[in-house]
Scaffold this motif. Structure first.
Motif, PDB file in Angstrom:
ATOM      1  N   GLY A  18      -2.159   6.497 -11.704  1.00 43.45           N
ATOM      2  CA  GLY A  18      -1.973   6.581 -13.295  1.00 43.45           C
ATOM      3  C   GLY A  18      -1.126   5.745 -13.842  1.00 43.45           C
ATOM      4  N   SER A  19      -0.982   4.554 -13.151  1.00 47.81           N
ATOM      5  CA  SER A  19      -0.074   3.362 -13.649  1.00 47.81           C
ATOM      6  C   SER A  19      -1.065   2.587 -14.647  1.00 47.81           C
ATOM      7  CB  SER A  19       0.265   2.663 -12.456  1.00 47.81           C
ATOM      8  OG  SER A  19      -0.817   1.663 -11.762  1.00 47.81           O
ATOM      9  N   GLY A  20      -2.436   2.476 -14.435  1.00 47.79           N
ATOM     10  CA  GLY A  20      -2.876   1.432 -15.202  1.00 47.79           C
ATOM     11  C   GLY A  20      -2.820   0.009 -14.606  1.00 47.79           C
ATOM     12  N   ASP A  21      -2.050  -0.166 -13.643  1.00 50.73           N
ATOM     13  CA  ASP A  21      -1.820  -1.540 -13.355  1.00 50.73           C
ATOM     14  C   ASP A  21      -3.269  -2.216 -12.739  1.00 50.73           C
ATOM     15  OD1 ASP A  21      -0.987  -3.747 -11.916  1.00 50.73           O
ATOM     16  OD2 ASP A  21       0.248  -2.955 -10.786  1.00 50.73           O
ATOM     17  N   ALA A  22      -3.577  -3.396 -13.486  1.00 49.87           N
ATOM     18  CA  ALA A  22      -4.675  -4.007 -13.093  1.00 49.87           C
ATOM     19  C   ALA A  22      -4.755  -4.592 -11.679  1.00 49.87           C
ATOM     20  CB  ALA A  22      -5.000  -5.158 -13.840  1.00 49.87           C
ATOM     21  N   ASN A  23      -3.262  -4.600 -11.123  1.00 50.13           N
ATOM     22  CA  ASN A  23      -3.313  -5.112  -9.735  1.00 50.13           C
ATOM     23  C   ASN A  23      -3.159  -4.205  -8.719  1.00 50.13           C
ATOM     24  OD1 ASN A  23      -3.305  -8.042 -10.645  1.00 50.13           O
ATOM     25  ND2 ASN A  23      -1.058  -7.580 -11.356  1.00 50.13           N
ATOM     26  N   SER A  24      -3.447  -2.936  -9.101  1.00 49.95           N
ATOM     27  CA  SER A  24      -3.211  -1.927  -8.165  1.00 49.95           C
ATOM     28  C   SER A  24      -4.463  -1.379  -7.583  1.00 49.95           C
ATOM     29  CB  SER A  24      -2.642  -0.622  -8.786  1.00 49.95           C
ATOM     30  OG  SER A  24      -2.499   0.559  -8.011  1.00 49.95           O
ATOM     31  N   TRP A  25      -4.826  -1.512  -6.307  1.00 50.44           N
ATOM     32  CA  TRP A  25      -6.084  -0.893  -5.691  1.00 50.44           C
ATOM     33  C   TRP A  25      -6.087   0.646  -5.996  1.00 50.44           C
ATOM     34  CZ3 TRP A  25     -10.891  -1.367  -4.865  1.00 50.44           C
ATOM     35  CH2 TRP A  25     -11.380  -0.556  -3.795  1.00 50.44           C
ATOM     36  N   THR A  26      -5.179   1.243  -5.896  1.00 51.96           N
ATOM     37  CA  THR A  26      -5.128   2.583  -6.281  1.00 51.96           C
ATOM     38  C   THR A  26      -5.416   3.069  -7.668  1.00 51.96           C
ATOM     39  OG1 THR A  26      -3.294   3.043  -4.580  1.00 51.96           O
ATOM     40  CG2 THR A  26      -3.660   4.881  -6.140  1.00 51.96           C
ATOM     41  N   ALA A  27      -4.903   2.450  -8.631  1.00 54.14           N
ATOM     42  CA  ALA A  27      -5.299   2.585 -10.096  1.00 54.14           C
ATOM     43  C   ALA A  27      -6.904   2.482 -10.195  1.00 54.14           C
ATOM     44  CB  ALA A  27      -4.456   1.895 -10.932  1.00 54.14           C
ATOM     45  N   LYS A  28      -7.404   1.329  -9.605  1.00 52.28           N
ATOM     46  CA  LYS A  28      -8.840   0.734  -9.733  1.00 52.28           C
ATOM     47  C   LYS A  28      -9.624   1.843  -9.032  1.00 52.28           C
ATOM     48  CE  LYS A  28      -8.039  -4.160 -10.108  1.00 52.28           C
ATOM     49  NZ  LYS A  28      -8.625  -5.334  -9.511  1.00 52.28           N
ATOM     50  N   LEU A  29      -9.294   2.402  -7.922  1.00 51.14           N
ATOM     51  CA  LEU A  29     -10.272   3.357  -7.067  1.00 51.14           C
ATOM     52  C   LEU A  29     -10.157   4.495  -8.042  1.00 51.14           C
ATOM     53  CD1 LEU A  29     -11.609   3.783  -4.631  1.00 51.14           C
ATOM     54  CD2 LEU A  29      -9.292   4.548  -3.749  1.00 51.14           C
ATOM     55  N   VAL A  30      -9.023   5.037  -8.569  1.00 48.04           N
ATOM     56  CA  VAL A  30      -8.805   6.242  -9.249  1.00 48.04           C
ATOM     57  C   VAL A  30      -9.841   6.245 -10.671  1.00 48.04           C
ATOM     58  CG1 VAL A  30      -7.528   7.793 -10.837  1.00 48.04           C
ATOM     59  CG2 VAL A  30      -6.842   7.235  -8.410  1.00 48.04           C
ATOM     60  N   ALA A  31      -9.760   4.986 -11.270  1.00 43.56           N
ATOM     61  CA  ALA A  31     -10.462   4.710 -12.324  1.00 43.56           C
ATOM     62  C   ALA A  31     -12.085   4.665 -12.421  1.00 43.56           C
ATOM     63  CB  ALA A  31     -10.004   3.612 -12.991  1.00 43.56           C
TER      64      ALA A  31
END
Length: 107
Positions: A18-31
């Motif tokens: 839930g970080s919304g961090d553009a550098n986070s693969w996890t955030a991108k995957l969830v999005a």
């Protein structure tokens, strides 16, 4: 690193999801949604099987790490805690694997 465990990884996944961090693969995957995450999980499962058929240890270790990570992402997205999975596994240890499988088949 011996103290790092799947619960630590689960916490990291939750924090990054839930970080919304553009550098986070996890955030991108969830999005990208559950379809994208489960597709990636499936890809990692196949890669793990292929690595297991090989004779080199390192690729299997690396692919297993990828598989566990992506599994925890999907579980997080579905609201399933690692403790729920561990409780299921613990319940299954009360009987042999063959007994457990037979019980599931009977349902």
């Amino acid at each position: 690193m011996a103290d790092f465990n799947l619960h630590d990884l689960e916490k990291t996944v939750a924090a990054r999801a839930g970080s919304g961090d553009a550098n986070s693969w996890t955030a991108k995957l969830v999005a990208g949604g559950i379809e994208r995450a489960t597709k990636k999980l499936g890809e990692e499962a196949v890669e793990t099987v292929i690595a297991a058929l090989g004779h080199d240890r390192e690729p299997l270790v690396a692919e297993t790490a990828d598989l566990l990570y992506h599994l925890l992402v999907v579980l997080h997205m579905r609201g399933i805690a690692l403790d729920d999975v561990m409780a299921e596994l613990q319940g299954r240890t009360a009987q042999t694997g063959l007994q457990e499988k037979a019980a599931r088949s009977a349902e």
